[in-house]
Design a protein around this motif. Structure first.
Motif, short mmCIF file in Angstrom:
data_model
loop_
_atom_site.label_atom_id
_atom_site.label_comp_id
_atom_site.label_asym_id
_atom_site.label_seq_id
_atom_site.Cartn_x
_atom_site.Cartn_y
_atom_site.Cartn_z
N MET A 16 0.83 -1.20 0.00
CA MET A 16 0.00 0.00 0.00
C MET A 16 0.87 1.26 0.00
SD MET A 16 -2.99 -1.32 2.56
CE MET A 16 -4.02 0.12 2.47
N LYS A 17 1.97 1.24 0.75
CA LYS A 17 2.89 2.38 0.78
C LYS A 17 3.41 2.67 -0.62
CE LYS A 17 7.26 3.88 2.79
NZ LYS A 17 8.31 3.57 3.78
N ASP A 18 3.80 1.62 -1.34
CA ASP A 18 4.32 1.83 -2.68
C ASP A 18 3.25 2.37 -3.62
OD1 ASP A 18 6.58 1.63 -4.57
OD2 ASP A 18 5.19 0.29 -5.61
N HIS A 19 2.06 1.83 -3.56
CA HIS A 19 0.99 2.33 -4.43
C HIS A 19 0.70 3.81 -4.14
CE1 HIS A 19 -0.09 -1.21 -6.65
NE2 HIS A 19 -0.19 -1.92 -5.54
N LEU A 20 0.67 4.17 -2.87
CA LEU A 20 0.40 5.57 -2.51
C LEU A 20 1.57 6.49 -2.88
CD1 LEU A 20 -1.39 4.99 0.89
CD2 LEU A 20 -2.41 6.02 -1.16
N ALA A 21 2.78 5.97 -2.92
CA ALA A 21 3.95 6.78 -3.24
C ALA A 21 4.10 7.04 -4.74
CB ALA A 21 5.21 6.10 -2.72
N GLN A 22 3.44 6.25 -5.56
CA GLN A 22 3.57 6.39 -7.02
C GLN A 22 2.57 7.43 -7.52
OE1 GLN A 22 6.23 4.84 -8.36
NE2 GLN A 22 6.46 4.25 -6.21
N THR A 23 2.83 8.68 -7.20
CA THR A 23 1.87 9.74 -7.47
C THR A 23 1.57 9.94 -8.96
OG1 THR A 23 3.66 11.38 -7.36
CG2 THR A 23 2.39 10.97 -5.34
N GLU A 24 2.51 9.56 -9.83
CA GLU A 24 2.26 9.74 -11.27
C GLU A 24 1.22 8.76 -11.80
OE1 GLU A 24 5.52 6.83 -10.72
OE2 GLU A 24 5.26 8.86 -9.99
N THR A 25 0.98 7.67 -11.09
CA THR A 25 -0.03 6.70 -11.54
C THR A 25 -1.17 6.54 -10.53
OG1 THR A 25 1.23 4.88 -10.56
CG2 THR A 25 1.62 5.36 -12.91
N LEU A 26 -1.13 7.29 -9.44
CA LEU A 26 -2.14 7.17 -8.39
C LEU A 26 -3.39 7.97 -8.76
CD1 LEU A 26 -2.76 6.06 -5.53
CD2 LEU A 26 -1.84 8.22 -4.65
N THR A 27 -4.47 7.25 -9.02
CA THR A 27 -5.72 7.94 -9.32
C THR A 27 -6.43 8.28 -8.01
OG1 THR A 27 -7.01 5.90 -9.38
CG2 THR A 27 -5.98 6.60 -11.46
N ASP A 28 -7.38 9.19 -8.09
CA ASP A 28 -8.16 9.54 -6.89
C ASP A 28 -8.89 8.32 -6.34
OD1 ASP A 28 -7.36 12.18 -6.95
OD2 ASP A 28 -9.14 12.89 -8.03
N ARG A 29 -9.39 7.48 -7.23
CA ARG A 29 -10.11 6.26 -6.82
C ARG A 29 -9.20 5.31 -6.04
NH1 ARG A 29 -9.84 1.93 -9.10
NH2 ARG A 29 -11.21 0.16 -8.92
N LEU A 30 -7.99 5.09 -6.54
CA LEU A 30 -7.04 4.21 -5.85
C LEU A 30 -6.60 4.82 -4.52
CD1 LEU A 30 -4.77 2.86 -8.71
CD2 LEU A 30 -6.42 1.58 -7.35
N LYS A 31 -6.34 6.10 -4.53
CA LYS A 31 -5.92 6.78 -3.31
C LYS A 31 -7.00 6.63 -2.23
CE LYS A 31 -4.49 11.32 -1.62
NZ LYS A 31 -4.26 12.72 -2.00
N GLU A 32 -8.25 6.84 -2.60
CA GLU A 32 -9.35 6.69 -1.65
C GLU A 32 -9.45 5.25 -1.14
OE1 GLU A 32 -14.20 6.92 -1.64
OE2 GLU A 32 -13.11 8.32 -2.94
N LYS A 33 -9.28 4.28 -2.03
CA LYS A 33 -9.34 2.87 -1.65
C LYS A 33 -8.30 2.54 -0.59
CE LYS A 33 -7.54 -0.75 -4.12
NZ LYS A 33 -7.40 -1.75 -5.18
N TYR A 34 -7.07 2.96 -0.82
CA TYR A 34 -5.98 2.65 0.12
C TYR A 34 -6.12 3.42 1.42
CZ TYR A 34 -3.85 0.22 -3.77
OH TYR A 34 -3.61 -0.64 -4.81
N ILE A 35 -6.52 4.67 1.35
CA ILE A 35 -6.66 5.47 2.57
C ILE A 35 -7.81 4.94 3.43
CG2 ILE A 35 -7.30 7.76 3.42
CD1 ILE A 35 -5.43 8.89 1.25
N LYS A 36 -8.89 4.48 2.81
CA LYS A 36 -9.99 3.86 3.57
C LYS A 36 -9.56 2.56 4.25
CE LYS A 36 -14.48 4.98 1.65
NZ LYS A 36 -15.56 4.46 0.78
N ALA A 37 -8.66 1.82 3.59
CA ALA A 37 -8.24 0.52 4.11
C ALA A 37 -7.18 0.62 5.21
CB ALA A 37 -7.71 -0.34 2.96
N LEU A 38 -6.38 1.66 5.20
CA LEU A 38 -5.28 1.77 6.16
C LEU A 38 -5.71 1.63 7.62
CD1 LEU A 38 -2.82 4.38 4.66
CD2 LEU A 38 -2.33 2.02 5.30
N PRO A 39 -6.80 2.26 8.05
CA PRO A 39 -7.18 2.10 9.46
C PRO A 39 -7.42 0.65 9.90
CG PRO A 39 -8.38 3.91 8.48
CD PRO A 39 -7.67 3.21 7.36
#
Length: 134
Positions: free
Chosen positions: A108-131
C-alpha cells in the motif's frame, strides 16, 4: 537456491517490467523497515517479491515453501471479494502469519507513493483501508 533468490527469479520470469519494479520496491520497503523482526525478514522479502503473482500472472503457486505458499494465497484477493473484507482477512491472518501484514503495508505504501499513476479512486481505496491495518 535460497527463498529470496527463488522469489527474485520467479518474479523476474512472470511479471511485466512495471510490476516487477513495484515488487522490488515493496521488497525494499521490507528490507528498510526496522520494525520487522530479523526472523521474518527472509519470508517477508520473498513474499513481497511474489505478492502479485497469483493475481496478475500465470504463476500457479508451485513454490515448495508452505509458509510462502500460504502467504501468497492470503495476499491474493479472491474475485468478487470487497477490498475492505480482503484487508480485514489480512489483519486477521497477521497473528498466524505476520509477514502478510508487513507485505500488505509495504504494498500500500508503494501504491500511494507512485503519485504519477495514483488515481483519486485508488488513493481513496488505500486510505480507507489503512485504518483496518494500523
Amino acid at each position: 537456491m535460497d527463498l529470496v533468490e527463488y522469489a527474485y527469479q520467479t518474479a523476474k520470469h512472470y511479471y511485466q517490467p512495471e510490476t516487477y519494479d513495484h515488487a522490488v520496491r515493496v521488497a525494499g520497503y521490507i528490507r528498510d523497515n526496522p520494525l520487522i523482526p530479523d526472523a521474518l525478514r527472509e519470508i517477508c522479502t520473498a513474499l513481497a517479491l511474489m505478492h502479485d503473482l497469483l493475481e496478475d500472472t500465470e504463476y500457479q503457486g508451485d513454490v515448495g515453501d508452505d509458509r510462502l505458499r500460504r502467504g501468497l494465497h492470503i495476499l491474493t484477493r479472491p474475485v468478487g471479494m470487497e477490498y475492505i473484507t480482503y484487508i480485514r482477512r489480512i489483519r486477521e491472518s497477521a497473528a498466524r502469519q505476520p509477514e502478510v501484514y508487513w507485505v500488505k503495508l509495504a504494498d500500500m505504501k508503494d501504491h500511494l507513493a507512485q503519485t504519477e499513476t495514483l488515481t483519486d479512486r485508488l488513493k481513496e481505496k488505500y486510505i480507507k483501508a489503512l485504518p483496518y491495518l494500523l
